[in-house]
Write a protein that holds these residues in place. Structure first.
Motif, short mmCIF file in Angstrom:
data_model
loop_
_atom_site.label_atom_id
_atom_site.label_comp_id
_atom_site.label_asym_id
_atom_site.label_seq_id
_atom_site.Cartn_x
_atom_site.Cartn_y
_atom_site.Cartn_z
N GLU A 64 0.84 -1.20 0.00
CA GLU A 64 0.00 0.00 0.00
C GLU A 64 0.87 1.25 0.00
O GLU A 64 0.56 2.23 -0.65
CB GLU A 64 -0.94 -0.02 1.22
N ARG A 65 1.99 1.19 0.72
CA ARG A 65 2.91 2.33 0.80
C ARG A 65 3.71 2.52 -0.49
O ARG A 65 4.32 3.57 -0.68
CB ARG A 65 3.88 2.14 1.96
N HIS A 66 3.76 1.50 -1.32
CA HIS A 66 4.54 1.54 -2.56
C HIS A 66 3.64 1.13 -3.73
O HIS A 66 3.71 0.00 -4.22
CB HIS A 66 5.74 0.60 -2.46
N PRO A 67 2.79 2.05 -4.18
CA PRO A 67 1.78 1.72 -5.20
C PRO A 67 2.36 1.20 -6.52
O PRO A 67 1.70 0.45 -7.23
CB PRO A 67 1.02 3.02 -5.42
N LYS A 68 3.60 1.58 -6.84
CA LYS A 68 4.21 1.08 -8.08
C LYS A 68 4.73 -0.34 -7.94
O LYS A 68 5.14 -0.95 -8.91
CB LYS A 68 5.34 2.01 -8.52
N GLY A 69 4.72 -0.83 -6.72
CA GLY A 69 5.16 -2.20 -6.47
C GLY A 69 6.56 -2.25 -5.91
O GLY A 69 7.29 -1.25 -5.89
N LEU A 70 6.92 -3.42 -5.44
CA LEU A 70 8.24 -3.67 -4.87
C LEU A 70 8.79 -4.97 -5.42
O LEU A 70 8.03 -5.91 -5.67
CB LEU A 70 8.16 -3.79 -3.34
N LYS A 71 10.10 -5.02 -5.56
CA LYS A 71 10.73 -6.30 -5.87
C LYS A 71 10.66 -7.16 -4.62
O LYS A 71 10.61 -6.66 -3.49
CB LYS A 71 12.20 -6.10 -6.27
N GLU A 100 -0.55 -8.73 -7.58
CA GLU A 100 -0.17 -9.19 -8.91
C GLU A 100 1.34 -9.09 -9.06
O GLU A 100 1.99 -8.31 -8.37
CB GLU A 100 -0.86 -8.35 -9.98
N ARG A 101 1.87 -9.89 -9.94
CA ARG A 101 3.30 -9.90 -10.24
C ARG A 101 3.51 -9.32 -11.63
O ARG A 101 2.75 -9.61 -12.55
CB ARG A 101 3.84 -11.33 -10.20
N ALA A 110 13.93 -11.11 -11.90
CA ALA A 110 13.17 -10.44 -10.84
C ALA A 110 11.80 -10.02 -11.33
O ALA A 110 11.56 -9.91 -12.53
CB ALA A 110 13.95 -9.21 -10.35
N TYR A 111 10.92 -9.78 -10.37
CA TYR A 111 9.60 -9.25 -10.69
C TYR A 111 9.13 -8.35 -9.56
O TYR A 111 9.66 -8.39 -8.45
CB TYR A 111 8.60 -10.36 -10.97
N TYR A 112 8.17 -7.53 -9.89
CA TYR A 112 7.55 -6.63 -8.92
C TYR A 112 6.22 -7.22 -8.48
O TYR A 112 5.55 -7.90 -9.24
CB TYR A 112 7.27 -5.26 -9.56
N VAL A 113 5.86 -6.94 -7.23
CA VAL A 113 4.54 -7.30 -6.75
C VAL A 113 3.84 -6.02 -6.31
O VAL A 113 4.48 -5.09 -5.80
CB VAL A 113 4.57 -8.33 -5.60
N SER A 114 2.56 -5.95 -6.54
CA SER A 114 1.76 -4.79 -6.13
C SER A 114 0.35 -5.26 -5.82
O SER A 114 -0.06 -6.35 -6.23
CB SER A 114 1.76 -3.72 -7.22
N LEU A 115 -0.37 -4.43 -5.09
CA LEU A 115 -1.75 -4.74 -4.77
C LEU A 115 -2.62 -4.60 -6.02
O LEU A 115 -2.42 -3.70 -6.82
CB LEU A 115 -2.29 -3.78 -3.70
#
Length: 164
Positions: A64-71, A100-101, A110-115
């Motif tokens: 939620e704090r990182h809307p663009k996603g995190l690795k 989602e990834r 690597a991939y990002y995950v986000s809400l």
């Protein structure tokens, strides 16, 4: 030595032996007890109110704090848990459609995950309740006492090297 921390040394008494303050140990144990009781309370409320766990809530809070996603590596560091723990949680949340990834275009490994929108909506409902629960757990303290506790814990945090 990596990331050496300057921790204040205790005053010394006779023959250079540290002067022990039993109140410091008692305060540490009380702080730990309060932490454990508050955490257990929140875990129980999350389980009963939302059929979820504190680690799942914490993972969603970071996203939620990182809307663009995190690795995943970043997420693991922020949550202070192993990559394996994060992967298991992320797998389950993805299966439920809450996260989602996305592949990292600069690193195929690597991939990002986000809400997802569903995950964001679900987290916001939980976060509102969580905030009310925490507020009620601290209701025994006045606003002035909370502010004083905040300042004292900040001083302790700085002295312990947590800000370094």
């Amino acid at each position: 030595m990596k990331d050496a921390v300057d921790i204040p040394t205790p005053d010394t008494g006779r023959a250079g032996a540290p002067v022990v303050d039993p109140m410091a140990l008692r305060t540490w144990l009380r702080l730990l007890t309060c932490h454990n009781q508050i955490e257990a309370n929140l875990r129980n409320r999350l389980r009963l109110g939302f059929d979820t766990t504190l680690p799942r809530f914490d993972l969603m809070a970071q996203l939620e704090r990182h809307p663009k996603g995190l690795k995943m590596r970043e997420l693991s560091r922020l949550l202070m848990v192993t990559g394996g723990n994060v992967t298991g949680l992320a797998d389950r949340l993805a299966e439920e459609g809450l996260i989602e990834r996305r592949d990292d275009p600069r690193d195929r490994r690597a991939y990002y995950v986000s809400l997802t929108p569903k995950g964001r909506e679900q987290f916001q409902v939980m976060a509102r309740e969580h905030e009310q629960w925490v507020t009620s757990l601290f209701a025994a303290l006045s606003g002035q006492e909370l502010s004083q506790l905040w300042d004292l814990l900040g001083k302790l945090k700085q002295a312990s090297g947590a800000d370094k």
